[in-house]
Design a protein around this motif. Structure first.
Motif, PDB file in Angstrom:
ATOM      1  N   CYS A  21       2.142  48.680  77.207  1.00 62.18           N
ATOM      2  CA  CYS A  21       1.517  48.709  75.883  1.00 62.18           C
ATOM      3  C   CYS A  21       0.577  49.907  75.720  1.00 62.18           C
ATOM      4  N   CYS A  54      -1.416  45.771  67.393  1.00 65.57           N
ATOM      5  CA  CYS A  54      -0.037  45.897  67.884  1.00 65.57           C
ATOM      6  C   CYS A  54       0.749  46.842  66.980  1.00 65.57           C
ATOM      7  N   LEU A  55       1.460  47.789  67.585  1.00 67.03           N
ATOM      8  CA  LEU A  55       2.225  48.795  66.855  1.00 67.03           C
ATOM      9  C   LEU A  55       3.625  48.304  66.516  1.00 67.03           C
ATOM     10  N   CYS A  57       6.002  48.029  68.575  1.00 63.19           N
ATOM     11  CA  CYS A  57       6.915  49.001  69.203  1.00 63.19           C
ATOM     12  C   CYS A  57       7.970  48.307  70.056  1.00 63.19           C
ATOM     13  N   CYS A  60       6.953  45.812  75.106  1.00 61.26           N
ATOM     14  CA  CYS A  60       6.663  44.629  75.944  1.00 61.26           C
ATOM     15  C   CYS A  60       7.803  43.625  75.869  1.00 61.26           C
TER      16      CYS A  60
HETATM   17  S1  SF4 Z   1       4.901  45.564  70.686  1.00 61.74           S
HETATM   18 FE1  SF4 Z   1       3.988  44.987  72.657  1.00 61.74          FE
HETATM   19  S2  SF4 Z   1       3.813  46.931  73.772  1.00 61.74           S
HETATM   20 FE2  SF4 Z   1       4.102  47.460  71.616  1.00 61.74          FE
HETATM   21  S3  SF4 Z   1       2.017  47.676  70.779  1.00 61.74           S
HETATM   22 FE3  SF4 Z   1       2.660  45.544  70.414  1.00 61.74          FE
HETATM   23  S4  SF4 Z   1       1.867  44.416  72.167  1.00 61.74           S
HETATM   24 FE4  SF4 Z   1       1.825  46.579  72.749  1.00 61.74          FE
END
Ligand code: SF4
Ligand code: SF4
Lengths: 148, 270
Positions: A21, A54-55, A57, A60
């Motif tokens: 992350c 949280c992006l 993305c 994770c």
């Molecule tokens: S999707 Fe998961 S890895 Fe990506 S920013 Fe959100 S928590 Fe972090």
């Protein structure tokens, strides 16, 4: 909620999510700990306001060796927060603009001019009253009272 | 095929759209605007409110036409392909399309090679979640690296190449400082490799890199690395005028870079 609980129970606390992350490197977001907090203290994911960092993305979620759908779980937790407290920051402006114009980013006069100068037509719902009304109805129907 | 520009391309980065029409004309493929489309809607924001809201607005967009839909935005691609898959509809990202169906033809249609050193940035939703993106690696995609090579540019590796631009998930709208810090992590890695430009395939990443650098300038932090969507670069390599590509409307446009785009191959010969 039960489905979610079972999903999180699969966690082996390996820390792959947190290590993947990038947001967590500059914010308090730590998925391993958030899952831990749920498993040992029954504190639900939505008590952690840092999930707004949280992006989305999916790093994770893709890498979790137990196949836990972490990003989806974060988004679901955000839904529970927005129903209680509304949207943070400029996100509520964005939702209002979606309702009014069918657009999160609206064209202003200067952009209309620039499109015309490139010979491009205007075909976003923003420029069609019927389309705009259709979207307005959908937002009213499905935004779960989040709109101010 | 119908082109779905999404809000960002239709309302801000029109040069991307112009470039796509130019490329399709050169490839002798039909493409038409999808009239009366709305926001896709943006997954990070609408899915933070309700899945149904996200699904229903996407469904309305998909039902505007029976044709296949093509987009040049990772957010639109994710939303429309995920919802489309439940309706048996095909939605493609222009980069996947160019790579899978057209790479040989592109090679033949290049009018001038553009020898730049570039840092490519894929953007998360081009390759994740992988369940909807079987055409590409969910860890280290190579499609874009190969596509920039076709126009004579070199893709250099850099620190955090596969990291998010820092603007996703509604973070740019809800917490600008976080988006800025993450952007700087990316920019520092890119700066180390001394590139001419950052090549992206999504208008939101473009916005984060380009407008984000302007904001950093105001804080006295200068990177001055121009950002360009791959289709803008390809259209120029195929012979389109720079003015038509809309690049001069971007915030960070160092004159040396513009000159390299204009001169193309001849630049190396001088
Ligand atoms: S999707 Fe998961 S890895 Fe990506 S920013 Fe959100 S928590 Fe972090
Ligand atoms: S990656 Fe999966 S199993 Fe490992 S700590 Fe995170 S949630 Fe638990």
């Amino acid at each position: 909620m039960n489905e979610l609980k079972n999903e999180l129970k699969k966690c082996i606390q390996c820390g792959t999510c947190t290590a993947s992350c990038f947001s967590g490197r500059v914010t308090a977001l730590n998925m391993r700990k958030i899952v831990m907090d749920y498993l040992s203290n029954e504190r639900s994911v939505d008590v952690h306001d840092e999930i707004w960092f949280c992006l989305s993305c999916y790093a994770c979620q893709e890498r979790c060796p137990r196949g836990i759908k972490l990003t989806e779980i974060i988004l679901k937790a955000r839904q529970r927060i927005t129903r209680k407290k509304g949207l943070p920051g400029r996100l509520s402006l964005a939702l209002n603009s979606l309702k009014k114009f069918g657009a999160l980013v609206v064209a202003k006069e200067e952009h209309v001019k620039m499109r015309k100068s490139l010979g491009l037509p205007l075909y976003h719902a923003q420029f069609d009253e019927k389309a705009r009304k259709e979207i307005e109805k959908l937002v009213e129907k499905y935004s779960e009272g989040v709109l101010i | 095929m119908k082109f779905f520009p999404g809000c960002m391309i239709h309302n801000r980065y029109f040069g991307i759209e112009k470039s796509i029409y130019y490329i399709f004309e050169k490839l002798e493929e039909d493409i038409e605007p999808l009239y009366n489309f709305s926001c896709c809607p943006a997954p990070g924001i609408t899915k933070s409110i309700s899945d149904k809201l996200w699904f229903e607005i996407a469904k309305r967009n998909l039902n505007l036409s029976d044709d296949d839909i093509i987009t040049a935005c990772n957010g639109c691609f994710t939303t429309l392909s995920e919802v489309g898959s439940t309706m048996g509809r095909e939605v493609r990202h222009v980069i996947e399309y160019l790579y899978t169906d057209k790479i040989k033809e592109i090679k033949r249609k290049i009018a001038k090679r553009i020898p730049l050193r570039v840092a490519v940035h894929y953007g998360c939703h081009f390759f994740r979640p992988s369940i909807h993106k079987k055409f590409v690696s969910s860890e280290k995609p190579k499609i874009l690296d190969k596509l920039v090579k076709v126009i004579g540019s070199e893709s250099v590796d850099y620190r955090y190449k596969f990291m998010c631009c820092g603007g996703g998930g509604g973070v740019r709208a809800s917490s600008l400082e976080v988006a800025r810090e993450l952007l700087e992590m990316k920019l520092r890695g890119i700066k180390e490799r001394n590139v001419d430009a950052i090549v992206v395939i999504c208008p939101l990443c473009l916005h984060q890199f380009d407008v984000g650098q302007k904001e950093l300038n105001q804080l006295g932090k200068r990177y001055e690395i121009p950002t360009i969507h791959y289709v803008q670069l390809l259209a120029i390599a195929m012979g389109m005028d720079i003015e038509e590509s809309g690049i001069d409307m971007h915030e960070i446009t160092p004159p040396q870079f513009m000159e390299k785009l204009i001169r193309g191959e001849s630049f190396e010969e001088l």
